[in-house]
Design an enzyme around this catalytic site. Structure first.
Site, PDB file in Angstrom:
ATOM      1  N   GLU A 167       0.782  -1.238   0.062  1.00  0.00           N
ATOM      2  CA  GLU A 167      -0.100   0.060  -0.046  1.00  0.00           C
ATOM      3  C   GLU A 167       0.722   1.409  -0.061  1.00  0.00           C
ATOM      4  O   GLU A 167       0.804   1.863   0.808  1.00  0.00           O
ATOM      5  CB  GLU A 167      -0.898   0.226   1.262  1.00  0.00           C
ATOM      6  CG  GLU A 167      -2.035  -1.173   1.102  1.00  0.00           C
ATOM      7  CD  GLU A 167      -2.947  -1.264   2.161  1.00  0.00           C
ATOM      8  OE1 GLU A 167      -2.723  -0.188   3.210  1.00  0.00           O
ATOM      9  OE2 GLU A 167      -4.032  -2.250   2.218  1.00  0.00           O
ATOM     10  N   GLU A 354      -5.390  -8.109   0.076  1.00  0.00           N
ATOM     11  CA  GLU A 354      -6.087  -7.850   1.347  1.00  0.00           C
ATOM     12  C   GLU A 354      -7.706  -7.553   0.935  1.00  0.00           C
ATOM     13  O   GLU A 354      -8.043  -6.734  -0.131  1.00  0.00           O
ATOM     14  CB  GLU A 354      -5.445  -6.734   1.744  1.00  0.00           C
ATOM     15  CG  GLU A 354      -4.238  -6.806   2.598  1.00  0.00           C
ATOM     16  CD  GLU A 354      -3.921  -5.582   3.393  1.00  0.00           C
ATOM     17  OE1 GLU A 354      -4.515  -4.816   3.807  1.00  0.00           O
ATOM     18  OE2 GLU A 354      -2.658  -5.554   3.585  1.00  0.00           O
TER      19      GLU A 354
HETATM   20  O1  IFM Z   1      -4.519  -3.195   9.010  1.00  0.00           O
HETATM   21  C1  IFM Z   1      -4.333  -2.770   7.546  1.00  0.00           C
HETATM   22  C2  IFM Z   1      -3.229  -3.250   6.858  1.00  0.00           C
HETATM   23  O2  IFM Z   1      -2.071  -3.056   7.507  1.00  0.00           O
HETATM   24  C3  IFM Z   1      -3.142  -2.757   5.625  1.00  0.00           C
HETATM   25  N1  IFM Z   1      -4.453  -2.504   4.837  1.00  0.00           N
HETATM   26  C4  IFM Z   1      -5.429  -2.229   5.426  1.00  0.00           C
HETATM   27  C5  IFM Z   1      -5.453  -2.880   6.602  1.00  0.00           C
HETATM   28  C6  IFM Z   1      -6.902  -2.590   7.534  1.00  0.00           C
HETATM   29  O3  IFM Z   1      -6.874  -1.191   7.816  1.00  0.00           O
END
Ligand code: IFM
Length: 444
Positions: A167, A354
């Site tokens: 990210e 994710e």
């Molecule tokens: O917890 C985070 C993760 O570290 C990165 N992506 C989003 C998740 C939820 O906010």
């Protein structure tokens, strides 16, 4: 209808994801401080000034956690290897305990038949390097590259796939413009530089890993559906600006070698000299796969009172929200999977690296019932299946997250796990969503 493994292509990978600082316990095993340790020390930055010092104590309990993956019928596990654990000062002296730990962890996954997906940077910038400007320092790509070589020499041969950065929008814009994550800056110049240097570091890592013959290299980008509040040209423009900064900046740079005009409008004056050359020499190079992290949509409006770019403000949505206050919008995941294929990567393999939701889960009689999460997962699986049926080369899905964990500025309040963690006793209790997945992923 409950979707199961049978509804997806044969080799589709189902996994769960975590990140080092959020679960390991940074006080164990000789890790150095990261900028999250320093950021959380300033009152007001993190709920109750909580840190990842103990977190889920995964450092000592990873075998138990991987047993849960195995009995849950998962194929893959996405984890990160902490820069500040391997190099406590960010450069120089290596912490052998840290390398040994990741070595044991890798073998523990393989012994259970679980494919390891490594992320090289999931936000643990060593504090010593943060003191030198972290992602805004022009040398950061070399520092990162050196770390990548060291960790890769130890475990790279056994990774199923490697992502460079998790990210980049969060590591740069959220952290240097909005000031919400470490290092907590609100500075457009720092934001522009970090957005560029994080990509340069990605490119440096790709080049070094390719030189060592690594083949399955990618990155995990996050995307958020940008919806204009109204059809007015001003609101449409506001959403387009946010979309350019959040959803287009990183993927366009890597796949086309350009930055979007709507973002350059506010950021170009602050980019370092020679940024166009970096795009050519470092950033614009082939990926082997693309990771898509997706959670929600946001509504954007024009802000008539703003004194400076980007002249936008958030507006209220009307959909059901999670514990984070994020709207549940699976259509957005379908949108980004199609958009990645059509506009950027064609038939390159895509993984949803994710997707998940936080909810205020409680244990009752030793069990955690989370029907909201079951619906969320099933809704997003349906969006993934629709994209596959429409020709997207989607090859896997990693639920965020295996365990309730340290949710950064939100501390331990927000529970994303399919496994409940009691942060006093550190006891793990699989939630109903874990059992739903275990059942759905069973192979006959
Ligand atoms: O917890 C985070 C993760 O570290 C990165 N992506 C989003 C998740 C939820 O906010």
């Amino acid at each position: 209808m409950t979707l199961t493994r049978k509804d997806f292509p044969n080799n589709f990978l189902f996994g769960a994801a975590t990140a080092a600082y959020q679960i390991e316990g940074s006080q164990f095993g000789g890790a150095g401080p990261s900028h999250w340790d320093t950021f959380s020390a300033t009152p007001g930055n993190v709920t109750r000034a909580e840190t990842g010092a103990i977190a889920c104590d995964h450092y000592h309990r990873f075998e138990q956690d991987f047993d849960l993956l195995k009995t849950g019928n998962f194929d893959a596990y996405r984890f990160s290897t902490s820069w500040s654990r391997v190099l406590p000062e960010g450069r120089g002296q290596v912490n052998q305990q840290g390398l040994d730990y990741y070595d044991r962890l890798t073998d523990a996954l393989l012994e259970r038949g679980i494919k390891p997906f490594q992320t090289l940077y999931h936000w643990e910038m060593p504090a010593a390097l943060s003191d030198l400007g972290g992602w805004t320092n022009p040398d950061v790509h070399n520092w990162f590259g050196d770390f990548v070589d060291i960790i890769d020499d130890r475990i790279g041969d056994r990774m199923e796939a490697i992502a460079t950065i998790n990210e980049p929008w969060c590591a740069s814009f959220l952290s240097h413009f909005h000031g919400i994550h470490a290092p907590g800056l609100r500075d457009v110049r720092a934001a522009a530089r970090s957005m560029h240097y994080v990509l340069k570091a990605h490119g440096e890592a790709m080049t070094r890993l390719r030189a060592k013959g690594r083949k399955n290299l990618g990155i995990a980008l996050n995307f958020e559906y940008a919806q204009p509040a109204t059809a007015s040209p001003n609101d449409v423009r506001a959403a387009a600006t946010e979309d350019a900064v959040y959803n287009r900046w990183f993927i366009e740079a890597m796949t086309k070698g350009t930055y979007p005009a709507e973002a350059l409008e506010g950021l170009e004056a602050h980019l370092p000299k020679g940024w166009q050359d970096d795009l050519k020499t470092h950033i614009h190079q082939p990926l082997d796969w693309l990771g898509v992290n997706y959670y929600t949509r946001k509504i954007h409006a024009h802000d008539p009172n703003a004194s400076a770019w980007p002249y936008t403000k958030p507006a209220e949505g009307h959909l059901a929200t999670t514990q984070m206050g994020w709207e549940v919008y699976p259509e957005g995941l379908h949108h980004f999977l199609k958009r990645m294929k059509n506009d950027y990567v064609g038939d390159l393999p895509i993984l949803v690296t994710e997707n998940g939701m936080a909810w205020e889960d409680h244990l009752k009689d030793g069990a955690a019932d989370d029907p909201e999460r079951i619906d969320f997962i099933q809704g997003h699986l349906a969006a993934m299946k629709r994209a596959i049926d429409e020709g997207v080369n989607l090859q896997g899905f990693m639920y965020w997250s295996l365990l309730d964990n340290y949710e950064w500025a939100e501390g331990y309040d927000k529970r994303f796990g399919i496994v409940h963690v009691d942060f006093d006793t550190l006891e793990r209790t699989p939630k109903a969503s874990y059992y739903m997945l275990k059942h759905a992923l069973k192979r006959d």
